[in-house]
Design an enzyme around this catalytic site. Structure first.
Site, mmCIF file in Angstrom:
data_model
loop_
_atom_site.group_PDB
_atom_site.id
_atom_site.type_symbol
_atom_site.label_atom_id
_atom_site.label_comp_id
_atom_site.label_asym_id
_atom_site.label_seq_id
_atom_site.Cartn_x
_atom_site.Cartn_y
_atom_site.Cartn_z
ATOM 1 N N HIS A 53 -6.512 -7.450 12.157
ATOM 2 C CA HIS A 53 -5.275 -6.663 12.245
ATOM 3 C C HIS A 53 -5.021 -6.342 13.713
ATOM 4 O O HIS A 53 -5.949 -5.975 14.443
ATOM 5 C CB HIS A 53 -5.454 -5.390 11.413
ATOM 6 C CG HIS A 53 -4.187 -4.658 11.101
ATOM 7 N ND1 HIS A 53 -2.998 -5.283 10.769
ATOM 8 C CD2 HIS A 53 -3.930 -3.318 11.034
ATOM 9 C CE1 HIS A 53 -2.071 -4.355 10.522
ATOM 10 N NE2 HIS A 53 -2.609 -3.168 10.676
ATOM 11 N N LYS A 82 0.847 -1.200 0.000
ATOM 12 C CA LYS A 82 0.000 0.000 0.000
ATOM 13 C C LYS A 82 0.881 1.249 0.000
ATOM 14 O O LYS A 82 2.092 1.161 0.270
ATOM 15 C CB LYS A 82 -0.912 -0.016 1.226
ATOM 16 C CG LYS A 82 -0.173 0.010 2.564
ATOM 17 C CD LYS A 82 -1.094 -0.277 3.737
ATOM 18 C CE LYS A 82 -0.346 -0.204 5.059
ATOM 19 N NZ LYS A 82 -1.184 -0.642 6.200
ATOM 20 N N CYS A 116 15.269 23.648 4.902
ATOM 21 C CA CYS A 116 14.341 24.532 4.179
ATOM 22 C C CYS A 116 13.466 23.704 3.234
ATOM 23 O O CYS A 116 13.536 22.487 3.218
ATOM 24 C CB CYS A 116 15.124 25.568 3.388
ATOM 25 S SG CYS A 116 16.362 26.441 4.381
ATOM 26 N N MET A 117 12.655 24.376 2.443
ATOM 27 C CA MET A 117 11.765 23.640 1.542
ATOM 28 C C MET A 117 12.547 22.818 0.515
ATOM 29 O O MET A 117 12.170 21.692 0.186
ATOM 30 C CB MET A 117 10.817 24.608 0.826
ATOM 31 C CG MET A 117 9.772 23.900 -0.023
ATOM 32 S SD MET A 117 8.678 25.034 -0.877
ATOM 33 C CE MET A 117 7.626 25.600 0.457
ATOM 34 N N ASP A 118 13.648 23.386 0.028
ATOM 35 C CA ASP A 118 14.361 22.790 -1.104
ATOM 36 C C ASP A 118 15.793 22.395 -0.795
ATOM 37 O O ASP A 118 16.432 21.745 -1.603
ATOM 38 C CB ASP A 118 14.440 23.793 -2.270
ATOM 39 C CG ASP A 118 13.207 24.634 -2.375
ATOM 40 O OD1 ASP A 118 12.136 24.037 -2.535
ATOM 41 O OD2 ASP A 118 13.305 25.868 -2.247
ATOM 42 N N TYR A 162 17.833 29.984 7.440
ATOM 43 C CA TYR A 162 16.826 30.885 8.019
ATOM 44 C C TYR A 162 16.959 31.003 9.537
ATOM 45 O O TYR A 162 17.115 30.008 10.236
ATOM 46 C CB TYR A 162 15.424 30.365 7.716
ATOM 47 C CG TYR A 162 15.015 30.458 6.260
ATOM 48 C CD1 TYR A 162 15.166 31.631 5.535
ATOM 49 C CD2 TYR A 162 14.472 29.344 5.635
ATOM 50 C CE1 TYR A 162 14.772 31.691 4.197
ATOM 51 C CE2 TYR A 162 14.074 29.403 4.305
ATOM 52 C CZ TYR A 162 14.226 30.584 3.590
ATOM 53 O OH TYR A 162 13.834 30.638 2.280
ATOM 54 N N ARG A 168 -10.709 -0.172 14.186
ATOM 55 C CA ARG A 168 -10.469 0.663 13.008
ATOM 56 C C ARG A 168 -11.427 0.127 11.965
ATOM 57 O O ARG A 168 -12.628 0.096 12.238
ATOM 58 C CB ARG A 168 -8.989 0.543 12.609
ATOM 59 C CG ARG A 168 -8.411 1.812 12.065
ATOM 60 C CD ARG A 168 -6.923 1.709 11.836
ATOM 61 N NE ARG A 168 -6.556 0.651 10.882
ATOM 62 C CZ ARG A 168 -5.316 0.413 10.444
ATOM 63 N NH1 ARG A 168 -4.322 1.162 10.890
ATOM 64 N NH2 ARG A 168 -5.056 -0.545 9.591
ATOM 65 N N ARG A 211 0.936 -10.923 6.835
ATOM 66 C CA ARG A 211 0.757 -9.720 6.008
ATOM 67 C C ARG A 211 1.763 -8.637 6.375
ATOM 68 O O ARG A 211 1.391 -7.560 6.828
ATOM 69 C CB ARG A 211 -0.647 -9.132 6.221
ATOM 70 C CG ARG A 211 -1.787 -9.748 5.499
ATOM 71 C CD ARG A 211 -3.062 -8.905 5.634
ATOM 72 N NE ARG A 211 -3.171 -8.196 6.898
ATOM 73 C CZ ARG A 211 -3.687 -8.696 8.018
ATOM 74 N NH1 ARG A 211 -4.197 -9.898 8.041
ATOM 75 N NH2 ARG A 211 -3.710 -7.965 9.121
#
Ligand SMILES: *Cc1c(COP(=O)(O)O)cnc(C)c1O
Length: 391
Positions: free
Chosen positions: A175, A45, A322-324, A275, A143, A231
């Site tokens: 499960h 999954k 940072c983001m990148d 930053y 669940r 599983r």
């Protein structure tokens, strides 16, 4: 270096790359089969926990797994589109789920309610086919799965649908809530509850083709809970779901995340980095820049708290992730050069970092780390059934 190679950028590794070793997947499937003493349904999954569901699925099946498990019918259909012909089970549905497509593609549909069952039966009749259905029983996780109040109705409806030939009972499953605590008493009571439901079905003359309970943790530690299948998910990818103390498991982490050092520069003592200058160089040093950030799945919470391996040395990440991009401190007289590769996580060899270490540092689980690698990361597979490689 010849001009030919420098003129062929397509041959160089992407700036940020996740390499998935399919031979490691095969090895881990073997470990699981042996430990559990049962056949393996490899759980792929969430795009194989970020490793590539189709590639991992083929590798797991070639290594002896008998079936694949996913959450949704959409995921199951993607496996069929990718050429998987082995049994595939899907267990999480909504009002939008296309059960007709699932029946047509011979997906085993785990039902948690009579509403699901009715929809599957309707789809099967419409197609003039027999659907394969697994009953998912809530034996204590609370669940999905059918709970005790609704079980008698679903049990009887399944028996009726089997008798009229619109479905076959492919399996009965539950499960575990405390699989990662092997001795927890709930593990035994959940298994006992499932076994009791199987016995009730048998009294109605219906026997499931398979019964299964165990996730990775139980497959590795509680072979007595193995019924026809186990599983496992996370252990297929070489990561342990168990608390420390079970660290000697012979699993091999399949994913290695590396980035190119895209810039190397000297900074003086007192220079703040990234930053808000949350890290300041304590002495003259050299910084390395990596093109990997939180948009690629490097948690910002790892700012100032991660390490990377370059060659045979390990360097601290400094300043904000940072983001990148992110920065590592290479020290005053480093031999690291632009174009070198930094390992963000992998097998942990040569003292290098692991996905588990990231998870432990920020208080999550390695499942979230590997399934969260994304953004500009380029994924590549190596080894596997077509490669002819051996281990
Ligand atoms: C995700 C999942 C698994 C696999 O769990 P791991 O802890 O990754 O081994 C098995 N069964 C079901 C129903 C699941 O949702």
């Amino acid at each position: 270096m010849t001009a030919d190679i420098t003129a062929a950028p397509a041959l160089s590794a992407p700036a940020l790359e996740a390499v998935v070793d399919l031979d490691a997947i095969a090895h881990n499937v073997g470990v699981l089969r042996e430990r559990a003493g049962a056949d393996v349904m490899a759980v792929v999954k969430a795009d194989g926990y970020g490793h590539g569901a189709v590639e991992v699925g083929h590798a797991a099946l070639a290594a002896g797994a008998r079936a694949l498990g996913v959450a949704t019918v959409t995921e199951a259909l993607a496996l069929r589109a990718g050429g998987v012909v082995a049994p595939v089970l899907a267990w999480l549905h909504s009002s939008a789920t296309d059960f007709a497509a699932a029946v047509a593609a011979d997906i085993d549909i785990a039902v948690s309610s009579t509403a699901h069952l009715d929809a599957v039966v309707t789809a099967a009749r419409g197609l003039g086919r027999t659907a394969t259905v697994t009953i998912k029983i809530d034996t204590g996780l609370a669940r999905n799965g059918v709970g005790p109040a609704d079980w008698p109705d679903l049990r009887d409806a399944v028996a009726t649908a089997v008798a009229e030939g619109s479905i076959v009972l492919g399996g009965m499953m539950c499960h575990l809530a405390h699989g990662d605590t092997p001795d927890h008493p709930l593990n035994d009571s959940q298994a006992a509850r499932l076994d009791a439901c199987v016995a009730e079905m048998a009294r109605l003359g219906v026997r499931p083709q398979t019964v299964h309970i165990s996730n990775s943790a139980a497959a590795l530690t509680r072979p007595d809970l193995s019924r026809d299948l186990v599983r496992p998910g996370i252990a297929v990818y070489g990561l342990s779901p168990l608390p420390h103390g079970f660290d000697d498991l012979p699993l091999i982490p399949a994913m290695t995340l590396t980035a190119e050092v895209v810039m190397v520069k000297a900074v003086p003592a007192g220079q703040g980095v990234s930053y808000a200058h949350t890290w300041t160089a304590p002495h003259d040093t050299t910084l390395g820049l990596l093109p990997a950030g939180y948009a690629d799945g490097v948690p910002r919470l790892l700012s100032n708290r991660l390490r990377v391996r370059i060659g045979d040395r390990v360097y601290p990440g400094v300043g904000r992730v940072c983001m990148d991009q992110m920065v590592v401190d290479l020290g005053a007289d480093t031999t690291v050069r632009e174009g070198d590769r930094a390992e963000l996580f992998g097998r942990g060899t040569q003292g290098g970092p692991t996905a588990t270490e990231w998870a432990d540092t920020i208080g999550t689980i390695d499942y979230e780390i590997v399934s969260g690698i994304r953004g500009r990361t380029v994924r590549r597979h190596r080894g596997g059934p077509q490669s002819g490689s051996t281990r």
